[in-house]
Design an enzyme around this catalytic site. Structure first.
Site, mmCIF file in Angstrom:
data_model
loop_
_atom_site.group_PDB
_atom_site.id
_atom_site.type_symbol
_atom_site.label_atom_id
_atom_site.label_comp_id
_atom_site.label_asym_id
_atom_site.label_seq_id
_atom_site.Cartn_x
_atom_site.Cartn_y
_atom_site.Cartn_z
ATOM 1 N N GLY A 49 -8.035 -106.948 2.430
ATOM 2 C CA GLY A 49 -9.262 -106.421 1.842
ATOM 3 C C GLY A 49 -9.319 -104.919 2.035
ATOM 4 N N GLY A 84 -12.176 -101.161 1.668
ATOM 5 C CA GLY A 84 -13.516 -100.627 1.504
ATOM 6 C C GLY A 84 -14.533 -101.203 2.470
ATOM 7 N N SER A 85 -14.050 -101.734 3.621
ATOM 8 C CA SER A 85 -14.916 -102.357 4.634
ATOM 9 C C SER A 85 -15.608 -103.619 4.130
ATOM 10 C CB SER A 85 -15.976 -101.365 5.157
ATOM 11 O OG SER A 85 -15.358 -100.299 5.837
ATOM 12 N N GLY A 91 -16.478 -107.269 3.894
ATOM 13 C CA GLY A 91 -16.304 -108.395 4.809
ATOM 14 C C GLY A 91 -16.082 -108.001 6.250
ATOM 15 N N ARG A 125 -1.814 -95.229 0.800
ATOM 16 C CA ARG A 125 -2.443 -94.560 -0.336
ATOM 17 C C ARG A 125 -3.352 -93.480 0.213
ATOM 18 N NH1 ARG A 125 -7.599 -96.297 0.468
ATOM 19 N NH2 ARG A 125 -7.851 -98.357 1.385
#
Length: 417
Positions: free
Chosen positions: A159, A161-162, A164, A284
């Site tokens: 996952g 973008g934080s 979960g 990235r």
């Protein structure tokens, strides 16, 4: 002679897509954007960009589309806008391999995408990481937390973008977040696999790397726990020389452990009692506004330098000046309908403000999720020193106001009136 073109895979409304398009144009090349939904991106019309609708999760469909485009253009490079996640970037890496173009090692990208695999490889190489366990069900989560000791971080193994990710400070919060992740509310990218890990307490730092060179080290703060929503970013990080050197040393050891030696890498740290501990290695860039901050702080345009690598040229990472650049994120404090937002133009007019960007337009429903999607905009400022930059930033942020009307409450039969 066919026109030289660069194919860009679009992945996020908060990604630096427009910066990539502008960088491709700056280098005298023709940008072509492939997106599952080109209408989501206003800049495509603004920049008058050729955009093609294609499922960016379907590698075979992308290969067919790229092959079709090669009949008309000289495709000299392919990349993804590497934010907010690695999925689109991993796909771009596979396309590069398929067509024999410069790009990162797809295996390295996949190792990083799986946070458990990443943790294993880093730990085996002696890189400092939090104590961690893998869990696939509630009993394993509870057992892992008991071994590690509360508080712990509970998050999906795959996952970004934080999403979960939550700090669980006691057994009740742990059970609640486990239920959220496994109870059908969380949208899994893979089969449910969770990381339970030690909460590494301490200031947050990030190293931005191109190929094998650490270009900049920044610092950030977050909003209130238990979530990790960014509040502010600053470049360069306020570090002593020896602290900066320790972060650089650990960052380079991450690259060796994960075989990351091409293109951009972004490594997140917490400075704990043990020194810098690696929270995450992202193969990235971090998303916007990091590239803008780094360019303001030291004069290196990482997006343009990345495109140079994409098309097989050498990049130039020489620093051209030294400033302090900072970004403040605009984060609502309640759910509801965003009725209006104003002050952006006044904020942008303040000397030293480099950018004011709003991600959404009213009227828009806002449902906070406790991750990067909660941000509705940002303000960037730069000046010769930290104190002056903070003053400018605060002046600008104070000018931006918005109104949120709470959602109507649902009354039930039998409720008192």
């Amino acid at each position: 002679m066919p026109k030289k073109a660069v194919i860009l895979l679009e992945g996020s409304r908060m990604g630096p897509g427009q910066l990539y398009v502008q960088a491709v144009k700056l280098l005298g090349l023709h940008p072509i954007v492939l997106s599952a939904d080109p209408a989501r991106y206003d800049y495509l019309a603004t920049e008058n960009i050729e955009a093609i609708r294609v499922d960016t999760d379907d590698l075979d469909a992308l290969i067919r589309e790229c092959s079709r485009l090669r009949e008309t253009y000289d495709i000299v490079g392919i990349t993804g806008h590497p934010n907010p996640g690695e999925a689109v970037y991993a796909t771009a890496a596979k396309l590069c391999r398929h067509f024999g173009l410069p790009g990162p090692n797809p295996a390295s990208i996949e190792w990083c995408r799986d946070k458990f695999t990443q943790r294993q490889l880093l730990a085996e190489a002696g890189v400092p990481v939090p104590v961690y366990r893998m869990a696939t069900n509630a009993a394993e989560v509870e057992s892992a937390a008991a071994e590690i000791g509360l508080p712990v971080i509970l998050k999906p193994a795959v996952g970004n973008g934080s999403t979960g990710v939550r700090l669980c400070r006691d057994a009740e919060e742990l059970a609640e977040h486990t239920t959220y992740l496994l109870g059908g509310k969380y949208e899994w990218q893979t089969s449910p696999r969770m990381l339970v890990e030690e909460f590494a307490e301490g200031p947050y730092f990030v190293a931005d790397i191109m190929a094998n060179e650490v270009v900049a080290v920044g610092a950030a703060t977050f909003g209130p726990p238990p979530h990790f929503v960014y509040d502010e970013y600053i470049y360069p990080a306020p570090l002593a020389v020896e602290e900066h050197e320790r972060i650089v040393k650990v960052a380079l050891s991450c690259l060796r452990a994960l075989d990351l030696n091409w293109g951009p890498t972004n490594i997140e740290f917490r400075w704990t009692k043990r020194g810098p501990v690696v929270i995450e290695v992202n193969p990235r860039f971090a998303g916007s506004p990091d590239p803008q901050l780094i360019q303001l702080a030291c004069g290196v345009d990482l997006v343009t330098e990345h495109i140079k690598l994409v098309v097989g040229d050498e990049c130039d990472l020489r620093k051209r000046h030294s400033q302090t650049a900072s970004a403040r994120f605009l984060v609502p404090d309640r759910d509801g309908t965003l009725d209006w937002i104003d002050g952006a133009s006044r904020a942008a007019a303040i000397p030293g403000v480099a950018e004011v960007k709003l991600y959404i337009k009213p009227p828009t429903p806002i449902i906070r999720k406790g991750d990067v999607r909660d941000c509705i905009g940002h303000v960037i400022a730069a000046s010769p020193n930290h104190e002056q930059t903070e003053v400018i930033l605060q002046l600008a942020v104070d000018l931006i106001r918005w109104s949120i009307t709470p959602f109507p409450t649902i009354s039930h039969a039998g409720d008192a009136t």
